[in-house]
Write a protein that holds these residues in place. Structure first.
Motif, PDB file in Angstrom:
ATOM      1  N   LYS A   1       0.865  -1.182   0.000  1.00  0.00           N
ATOM      2  CA  LYS A   1       0.000   0.000   0.000  1.00  0.00           C
ATOM      3  C   LYS A   1       0.895   1.223   0.000  1.00  0.00           C
ATOM      4  N   ILE A   2       0.590   2.172  -0.876  1.00  0.00           N
ATOM      5  CA  ILE A   2       1.416   3.374  -0.959  1.00  0.00           C
ATOM      6  C   ILE A   2       0.545   4.612  -0.968  1.00  0.00           C
ATOM      7  N   ALA A   3       1.164   5.761  -0.796  1.00  0.00           N
ATOM      8  CA  ALA A   3       0.434   7.027  -0.808  1.00  0.00           C
ATOM      9  C   ALA A   3      -0.240   7.207  -2.166  1.00  0.00           C
ATOM     10  N   GLU A   4      -1.405   7.850  -2.139  1.00  0.00           N
ATOM     11  CA  GLU A   4      -2.196   8.049  -3.354  1.00  0.00           C
ATOM     12  C   GLU A   4      -1.357   8.667  -4.481  1.00  0.00           C
ATOM     13  N   GLY A   5      -0.539   9.649  -4.119  1.00  0.00           N
ATOM     14  CA  GLY A   5       0.252  10.356  -5.122  1.00  0.00           C
ATOM     15  C   GLY A   5       1.381   9.523  -5.717  1.00  0.00           C
ATOM     16  N   ASP A   6       1.727   8.432  -5.066  1.00  0.00           N
ATOM     17  CA  ASP A   6       2.847   7.614  -5.535  1.00  0.00           C
ATOM     18  C   ASP A   6       2.422   6.460  -6.436  1.00  0.00           C
ATOM     19  N   VAL A   7       1.103   6.203  -6.479  1.00  0.00           N
ATOM     20  CA  VAL A   7       0.632   5.014  -7.196  1.00  0.00           C
ATOM     21  C   VAL A   7       1.132   5.005  -8.638  1.00  0.00           C
ATOM     22  N   GLY A   8       0.939   6.133  -9.323  1.00  0.00           N
ATOM     23  CA  GLY A   8       1.334   6.210 -10.732  1.00  0.00           C
ATOM     24  C   GLY A   8       2.827   5.981 -10.903  1.00  0.00           C
ATOM     25  N   LYS A   9       3.591   6.550  -9.996  1.00  0.00           N
ATOM     26  CA  LYS A   9       5.042   6.448 -10.059  1.00  0.00           C
ATOM     27  C   LYS A   9       5.501   4.997  -9.889  1.00  0.00           C
ATOM     28  N   ILE A  10       4.901   4.295  -8.943  1.00  0.00           N
ATOM     29  CA  ILE A  10       5.343   2.928  -8.649  1.00  0.00           C
ATOM     30  C   ILE A  10       4.851   1.957  -9.718  1.00  0.00           C
TER      31      ILE A  10
ATOM     32  N   GLN B   1      10.588 -12.006  -8.236  1.00  0.00           N
ATOM     33  CA  GLN B   1      10.545 -13.408  -8.657  1.00  0.00           C
ATOM     34  C   GLN B   1      11.952 -14.008  -8.705  1.00  0.00           C
ATOM     35  N   ALA B   2      12.919 -13.205  -9.181  1.00  0.00           N
ATOM     36  CA  ALA B   2      14.300 -13.694  -9.209  1.00  0.00           C
ATOM     37  C   ALA B   2      14.805 -13.941  -7.796  1.00  0.00           C
ATOM     38  N   ALA B   3      14.507 -12.997  -6.899  1.00  0.00           N
ATOM     39  CA  ALA B   3      14.925 -13.154  -5.502  1.00  0.00           C
ATOM     40  C   ALA B   3      14.274 -14.389  -4.893  1.00  0.00           C
ATOM     41  N   ALA B   4      12.980 -14.573  -5.196  1.00  0.00           N
ATOM     42  CA  ALA B   4      12.254 -15.720  -4.650  1.00  0.00           C
ATOM     43  C   ALA B   4      12.835 -17.021  -5.172  1.00  0.00           C
ATOM     44  N   SER B   5      13.143 -17.070  -6.464  1.00  0.00           N
ATOM     45  CA  SER B   5      13.640 -18.332  -7.008  1.00  0.00           C
ATOM     46  C   SER B   5      15.047 -18.633  -6.483  1.00  0.00           C
ATOM     47  N   SER B   6      15.777 -17.596  -6.049  1.00  0.00           N
ATOM     48  CA  SER B   6      17.066 -17.865  -5.417  1.00  0.00           C
ATOM     49  C   SER B   6      16.873 -18.506  -4.040  1.00  0.00           C
ATOM     50  N   HIS B   7      15.665 -18.379  -3.486  1.00  0.00           N
ATOM     51  CA  HIS B   7      15.320 -19.073  -2.237  1.00  0.00           C
ATOM     52  C   HIS B   7      14.424 -20.274  -2.505  1.00  0.00           C
ATOM     53  N   LYS B   8      14.360 -20.705  -3.768  1.00  0.00           N
ATOM     54  CA  LYS B   8      13.515 -21.823  -4.190  1.00  0.00           C
ATOM     55  C   LYS B   8      12.042 -21.598  -3.795  1.00  0.00           C
ATOM     56  N   LYS B   9      11.576 -20.395  -4.061  1.00  0.00           N
ATOM     57  CA  LYS B   9      10.182 -20.079  -3.743  1.00  0.00           C
ATOM     58  C   LYS B   9       9.545 -19.336  -4.900  1.00  0.00           C
ATOM     59  N   ARG B  10       8.242 -19.129  -4.799  1.00  0.00           N
ATOM     60  CA  ARG B  10       7.538 -18.288  -5.756  1.00  0.00           C
ATOM     61  C   ARG B  10       7.080 -17.035  -5.035  1.00  0.00           C
ATOM     62  N   ALA B  11       6.866 -15.962  -5.782  1.00  0.00           N
ATOM     63  CA  ALA B  11       6.426 -14.733  -5.131  1.00  0.00           C
ATOM     64  C   ALA B  11       5.392 -14.010  -5.961  1.00  0.00           C
ATOM     65  N   LYS B  12       4.503 -13.327  -5.251  1.00  0.00           N
ATOM     66  CA  LYS B  12       3.503 -12.495  -5.914  1.00  0.00           C
ATOM     67  C   LYS B  12       3.536 -11.131  -5.264  1.00  0.00           C
ATOM     68  N   LEU B  13       3.391 -10.104  -6.067  1.00  0.00           N
ATOM     69  CA  LEU B  13       3.367  -8.746  -5.506  1.00  0.00           C
ATOM     70  C   LEU B  13       2.100  -8.053  -5.985  1.00  0.00           C
ATOM     71  N   GLU B  14       1.303  -7.618  -5.005  1.00  0.00           N
ATOM     72  CA  GLU B  14       0.057  -6.935  -5.353  1.00  0.00           C
ATOM     73  C   GLU B  14       0.079  -5.507  -4.832  1.00  0.00           C
ATOM     74  N   VAL B  15      -0.482  -4.608  -5.630  1.00  0.00           N
ATOM     75  CA  VAL B  15      -0.656  -3.228  -5.166  1.00  0.00           C
ATOM     76  C   VAL B  15      -2.106  -3.080  -4.765  1.00  0.00           C
ATOM     77  N   LEU B  16      -2.347  -2.701  -3.509  1.00  0.00           N
ATOM     78  CA  LEU B  16      -3.710  -2.719  -2.994  1.00  0.00           C
ATOM     79  C   LEU B  16      -4.459  -1.401  -3.151  1.00  0.00           C
ATOM     80  N   ASN B  17      -3.827  -0.347  -3.574  1.00  0.00           N
ATOM     81  CA  ASN B  17      -4.524   0.949  -3.640  1.00  0.00           C
ATOM     82  C   ASN B  17      -5.742   0.898  -4.542  1.00  0.00           C
TER      83      ASN B  17
END
Lengths: 221, 76
Positions: free
Chosen positions: B35-44, B60-76
């Motif tokens: 979750k980020i500030a309203e004004g930063d959403v476009g930037k991120i 995903q690259a970082a996760a696979s280096s730990h033998k894992k999967r990753a998902k990143l969601e923006v909730l704004n």
């Protein structure tokens, strides 16, 4: 901002020496002439050296490169992979090279991960420095290898276009890759290239050039 | 992985104090909710999602280096 003073035979020579020392083109230097210097009579009697004070208008690339290296190292610290970053400056571009175990994890499919690293480092650096600095991130000579394979692809496609007299299109490519294709076929008199499409789907179309046409209309980005 | 996203987003955001990041580890998949500030959403997110996609690629690259999967969601 760095300021240096340089003495040389003439103002011109001093300016040239300053550009060389700071590795910057003349437009990016603020030059103050302290003494014009004179060659005296027949260049022997009373010769005086010219002296200038030079201030670089831009942030020295060196400092930017150092900062870029810090940013990339910080990102890589979170990836469970031993790696070292080294940097060099190539015609005003910051080139960062990652030395790692060569697993290809940092490259990704068609350089996806490497491009993401490059994109984010350059974005963060631009924000910190306040101006855009071109950054190239490389590992295991991937960029050179990519350039070679794309050049080869370009030549194969050009061959097909010449034989069939029909235009051919490459797959979607980013601007760097498209540039390589355009440059590879720039000298080719029998085909011309043009980028088509929007955003991520932009691709290069290779057209045959009809013999009757006098000047081929080249379009490179 | 959380720190990676935190570092990236913080260094690009105009309001680094208004970032909240929640990590949920379900064994082999890590879900990160940002979750980020309203004004930063476009930037991120960036033009056509270019920035958020680059961040996702690195996560995903970082996760696979730990033998894992990753998902990143923006909730704004």
């Amino acid at each position: 901002m760095s300021t240096i003073e340089i003495e040389d035979k003439s103002v011109e020579d001093a300016v040239a020496a300053a550009c060389k020392q700071l590795q910057l083109p003349r437009e990016q230097l603020e030059i103050e002439i302290l003494s014009k210097g004179s060659s005296g009579i027949f260049g022997i009697v009373g010769a005086k050296k010219a002296k200038i004070r030079v201030t670089s208008k831009v942030l020295p690339v060196e400092a930017a490169a150092q900062q870029a290296k810090e940013i990339l190292s910080e990102i890589l610290r979170h990836i469970n992979l031993p790696s070292v970053v080294e940097y060099e400056i190539e015609n005003q571009h910051v080139v960062l090279n990652i030395i790692s175990n060569g697993s290809g994890l940092l490259i990704g499919k068609r350089g996806k991960t490497l491009n993401a690293l490059q994109f984010l480092v350059s974005k963060i650096l631009s924000k910190e420095v306040g101006e855009t600095v071109p950054v190239i991130v490389d590992t295991e000579n991937y960029r050179i290898k990519r350039q070679e394979s794309l050049t080869e692809l370009a030549q194969q496609l050009s061959e097909k276009v010449r034989k069939s007299h029909r235009p051919l299109t490459t797959g979607p490519m980013n601007s760097q890759d498209r540039r390589i294709i355009h440059l590879a076929l720039q000298e080719d008199q029998e085909v011309r290239t043009k980028s088509k499409g929007e955003g991520n789907l932009r691709r290069v179309v290779i057209y045959p050039v009809r013999r009757s046409k006098k000047a081929p209309n080249r379009n490179t980005e | 992985m959380k720190e990676l996203v935190e570092y990236l987003v913080k260094s690009m955001a105009d309001h680094p104090d208004e970032i909240s990041l929640h990590e949920q580890d379900t064994g082999d998949t890590v879900v990160l909710q940002l979750k980020i500030a309203e004004g930063d959403v476009g930037k991120i997110i960036g033009k056509n999602g270019s920035t958020i996609n680059a961040i996702r690629t690195l996560v995903q690259a970082a996760a696979s280096s730990h033998k894992k999967r990753a998902k990143l969601e923006v909730l704004n």
